[in-house]
Design a protein around this motif. Sequence first.
Motif, PDB file in Angstrom:
ATOM      1  N   ARG A   1       0.883  -1.006   0.002  1.00 41.81           N
ATOM      2  CA  ARG A   1      -0.004  -0.070   0.039  1.00 41.81           C
ATOM      3  C   ARG A   1       0.701   1.079  -0.114  1.00 41.81           C
ATOM      4  O   ARG A   1       1.968   1.369   0.827  1.00 41.81           O
ATOM      5  CB  ARG A   1      -0.866   0.095   1.026  1.00 41.81           C
ATOM      6  N   ILE A   2       0.797   2.166  -0.894  1.00 37.22           N
ATOM      7  CA  ILE A   2       1.313   3.193  -1.212  1.00 37.22           C
ATOM      8  C   ILE A   2       0.779   4.685  -0.750  1.00 37.22           C
ATOM      9  O   ILE A   2      -0.327   4.915  -0.984  1.00 37.22           O
ATOM     10  CB  ILE A   2       1.674   3.617  -2.620  1.00 37.22           C
ATOM     11  N   PRO A   3       1.590   5.317   0.154  1.00 34.96           N
ATOM     12  CA  PRO A   3       0.878   6.653   0.819  1.00 34.96           C
ATOM     13  C   PRO A   3       0.754   7.548  -0.462  1.00 34.96           C
ATOM     14  O   PRO A   3       1.436   7.618  -1.390  1.00 34.96           O
ATOM     15  CB  PRO A   3       1.882   6.763   1.777  1.00 34.96           C
ATOM     16  N   THR A   4       0.030   8.508  -0.165  1.00 36.59           N
ATOM     17  CA  THR A   4      -0.197   9.694  -1.055  1.00 36.59           C
ATOM     18  C   THR A   4       1.104  10.361  -1.222  1.00 36.59           C
ATOM     19  O   THR A   4       1.399  10.536  -2.578  1.00 36.59           O
ATOM     20  CB  THR A   4      -1.194  10.899  -0.445  1.00 36.59           C
ATOM     21  N   ALA A   5       2.012  10.532  -0.625  1.00 36.56           N
ATOM     22  CA  ALA A   5       2.966  11.153  -0.995  1.00 36.56           C
ATOM     23  C   ALA A   5       4.070  10.487  -1.852  1.00 36.56           C
ATOM     24  O   ALA A   5       5.066  11.090  -2.492  1.00 36.56           O
ATOM     25  CB  ALA A   5       3.888  11.307   0.201  1.00 36.56           C
ATOM     26  N   LEU A   6       3.962   9.295  -2.226  1.00 43.11           N
ATOM     27  CA  LEU A   6       4.539   8.412  -3.099  1.00 43.11           C
ATOM     28  C   LEU A   6       3.831   8.047  -4.399  1.00 43.11           C
ATOM     29  O   LEU A   6       4.473   7.404  -5.323  1.00 43.11           O
ATOM     30  CB  LEU A   6       5.052   6.958  -2.511  1.00 43.11           C
ATOM     31  N   ARG A   7       2.684   8.387  -4.353  1.00 47.43           N
ATOM     32  CA  ARG A   7       1.763   8.120  -5.631  1.00 47.43           C
ATOM     33  C   ARG A   7       2.311   8.661  -6.904  1.00 47.43           C
ATOM     34  O   ARG A   7       1.873   8.424  -7.905  1.00 47.43           O
ATOM     35  CB  ARG A   7       0.328   8.286  -5.391  1.00 47.43           C
ATOM     36  N   ARG A   8       3.007   9.912  -6.895  1.00 47.90           N
ATOM     37  CA  ARG A   8       3.528  10.378  -8.057  1.00 47.90           C
ATOM     38  C   ARG A   8       4.387   9.537  -8.802  1.00 47.90           C
ATOM     39  O   ARG A   8       4.485   9.293  -9.931  1.00 47.90           O
ATOM     40  CB  ARG A   8       4.348  11.769  -7.876  1.00 47.90           C
TER      41      ARG A   8
ATOM     42  N   ARG B   1      13.785   7.497  -2.183  1.00 49.04           N
ATOM     43  CA  ARG B   1      12.706   8.277  -1.198  1.00 49.04           C
ATOM     44  C   ARG B   1      12.518   7.496   0.132  1.00 49.04           C
ATOM     45  O   ARG B   1      12.073   7.832   1.261  1.00 49.04           O
ATOM     46  CB  ARG B   1      11.119   8.453  -1.791  1.00 49.04           C
ATOM     47  N   LEU B   2      12.814   6.046  -0.101  1.00 46.88           N
ATOM     48  CA  LEU B   2      12.569   4.983   0.967  1.00 46.88           C
ATOM     49  C   LEU B   2      13.756   4.824   2.121  1.00 46.88           C
ATOM     50  O   LEU B   2      13.645   4.713   3.143  1.00 46.88           O
ATOM     51  CB  LEU B   2      12.179   3.866   0.610  1.00 46.88           C
TER      52      LEU B   2
ATOM     53  N   ALA C   1       2.607  -2.073   4.341  1.00 49.42           N
ATOM     54  CA  ALA C   1       2.022  -0.841   4.250  1.00 49.42           C
ATOM     55  C   ALA C   1       3.272   0.055   4.431  1.00 49.42           C
ATOM     56  O   ALA C   1       3.894  -0.177   5.381  1.00 49.42           O
ATOM     57  CB  ALA C   1       0.826  -0.571   5.120  1.00 49.42           C
ATOM     58  N   ILE C   2       3.361   0.993   3.478  1.00 48.83           N
ATOM     59  CA  ILE C   2       4.279   2.182   3.669  1.00 48.83           C
ATOM     60  C   ILE C   2       3.484   3.434   4.049  1.00 48.83           C
ATOM     61  O   ILE C   2       2.795   3.970   3.579  1.00 48.83           O
ATOM     62  CB  ILE C   2       5.056   2.366   2.511  1.00 48.83           C
ATOM     63  N   ILE C   3       4.187   3.778   5.310  1.00 47.30           N
ATOM     64  CA  ILE C   3       3.351   5.023   5.806  1.00 47.30           C
ATOM     65  C   ILE C   3       4.379   5.883   6.688  1.00 47.30           C
ATOM     66  O   ILE C   3       5.377   5.471   7.206  1.00 47.30           O
ATOM     67  CB  ILE C   3       2.429   4.407   7.158  1.00 47.30           C
ATOM     68  N   PRO C   4       4.088   7.278   6.260  1.00 43.85           N
ATOM     69  CA  PRO C   4       5.088   8.388   6.740  1.00 43.85           C
ATOM     70  C   PRO C   4       4.898   8.474   8.483  1.00 43.85           C
ATOM     71  O   PRO C   4       3.585   8.111   8.734  1.00 43.85           O
ATOM     72  CB  PRO C   4       4.696   9.634   5.988  1.00 43.85           C
TER      73      PRO C   4
ATOM     74  N   PHE D   1       9.665  13.972  -0.984  1.00 41.09           N
ATOM     75  CA  PHE D   1      11.006  13.211  -1.478  1.00 41.09           C
ATOM     76  C   PHE D   1      11.505  12.615  -0.428  1.00 41.09           C
ATOM     77  O   PHE D   1      12.003  11.370  -0.591  1.00 41.09           O
ATOM     78  CB  PHE D   1      11.974  14.385  -2.109  1.00 41.09           C
TER      79      PHE D   1
ATOM     80  N   PHE E   1      10.126  11.881   3.106  1.00 38.04           N
ATOM     81  CA  PHE E   1       9.213  11.717   3.964  1.00 38.04           C
ATOM     82  C   PHE E   1       9.289  12.615   5.351  1.00 38.04           C
ATOM     83  O   PHE E   1       8.679  12.242   6.284  1.00 38.04           O
ATOM     84  CB  PHE E   1       9.132  10.215   4.286  1.00 38.04           C
TER      85      PHE E   1
ATOM     86  N   ASN F   1      -5.264   8.957   3.666  1.00 40.75           N
ATOM     87  CA  ASN F   1      -5.051   8.845   2.249  1.00 40.75           C
ATOM     88  C   ASN F   1      -6.225   8.797   1.116  1.00 40.75           C
ATOM     89  O   ASN F   1      -5.889   9.235   0.047  1.00 40.75           O
ATOM     90  CB  ASN F   1      -4.031   7.791   1.879  1.00 40.75           C
TER      91      ASN F   1
END
Lengths: 94, 414
Positions: free
Chosen positions: A7-14, A46-47, A84-87, B26, B28, B193
Amino acid sequence: MAKVTVRIPTALRRVTQGQGEVQIEAETIAELIENLEKEFPGIKERLVDETGEIRKFVNFFVNDEDIRFLQGKETKLEEGAVVAIIPAIAGGAK
Amino acid sequence: MAKIKALKCKECGREYPVEPLHVCEFCFGPLEVEYDYDEIKKNISRDKIKKGPVSLWRYVDLLPVENPTVGLNAGFTPLVKAENLGKELGLNNLYIKDDSVNHPTLSFKDRVVAVALSKAKEFGFDTAACASTGNLANSVSALAASAGMNCYVFIPSNLETNKIIGSLVFNPVVVAVDGNYDDVNRLSSEVANEFGWAFVNINLRPFYSEGSKTLAFEVAEQLGWKTPDAVVAPLASGSLYTKIWKGFNEFKKVGILEENEKMPRMYGAQALGCSPIYKAFKEGRDWITPEKPDTIAKSIAIGNPADGPYAVKVTRESNGDMEVATNEEIIEGIKLLARTEGIFTETAGGTTIAVLKKFAEKGVFDKDEVVVAYITGNGYKTMEVLEGHLNKPIHIKPTLAEFKEKVVGQTINK
């Protein structure tokens, strides 16, 4: 190799062309990050930081458990697992 | 919008527009409001503040809101000179910043929610939401009701009964999640989200967290435009603590405090059963190892505190320290503050007082130093923790004879 749902958070969906959920094959979290990069170039930096460690504000959960309570990057993935990847939710002072 | 320049990543410095965003795409890292301090300095003055509303909105020049519409009575709580507690602890200038009487829901959360929901209205949201250990849910529920917004609050299902009722009465949708706060937080992040809601402590977090700075602004004003020598405050996510520090520093930066005003030493309080920030500090680490909380101090039981690294940094920078309190010490802390100052706080406040006492006994404060302990929540919400720890009422028949025998005989000249 185990096929898992990520599951991809909003910040990575680009980077994932807008996808909120992707299927990836991997045996561990470390491998998952490498395989995500193959599919979505640019996601790895990014990760993880320059030293290859998962960034301070990135949390990985495998089947709802924080990998820091499991084996970190070496956490094994079973077929059908949900990652799940979560900030981290921060916002303190300078 | 002159006072705000952008949102800026605290880690890599990348800038973003002023929108409901909280994470750097970029790295997080958390986004923070970037102000134009030169512009603010031109507008702000002690006189202007004094003429402002008797609420946290008197500091609107240093808050990320253009048009305050929600929580107009939040803040400006009493700064109590704690003579009796000070005497017990050997401190001549001890003060309690008493947010247990904040408006409208009796905790410091009314500050951050006032700012977050005023901002949510500016952004055009119609639904408020939060992940909460109880106090935040109470505040979001109440202020969303007053603002005419829909409301969803997510809480751990094992919360104190009164904190659940304290949300339900405002008629939000209360989602009780099987799990601890960290589970609730993770779920809420994923919900945020998917749904376009104003999650005050998620997508509105850069704005929300700024509300805690007013705890520093008020104390400085109430001390006669001075900083305390030392501050003791609870650590949950670490946000409140770091924002108090930021508040004092900003007040100096914009010229409200004298140029040579010294910044306080910051002392953090955690419950022993959930002390990941304390451990990182004591072990000299910059990163937090998450924990599974096991403490009666549920309102500060965050095992994966996102602002922990910043709280550690602030403590080091300010030459402060951190301490922990056991469940017994937390109860004793609640009773000590009640017995000496007539203030009834909840477990987070009990933790703060227990830690204040430990530091006082260790001699980290000079006896004449100005020390401010932040009491952030109200004891009437968590009364069940005191069961079995207080004296019992004396039961009598309505006769003078029984009064003399059972009450006078046992309580006078004892």
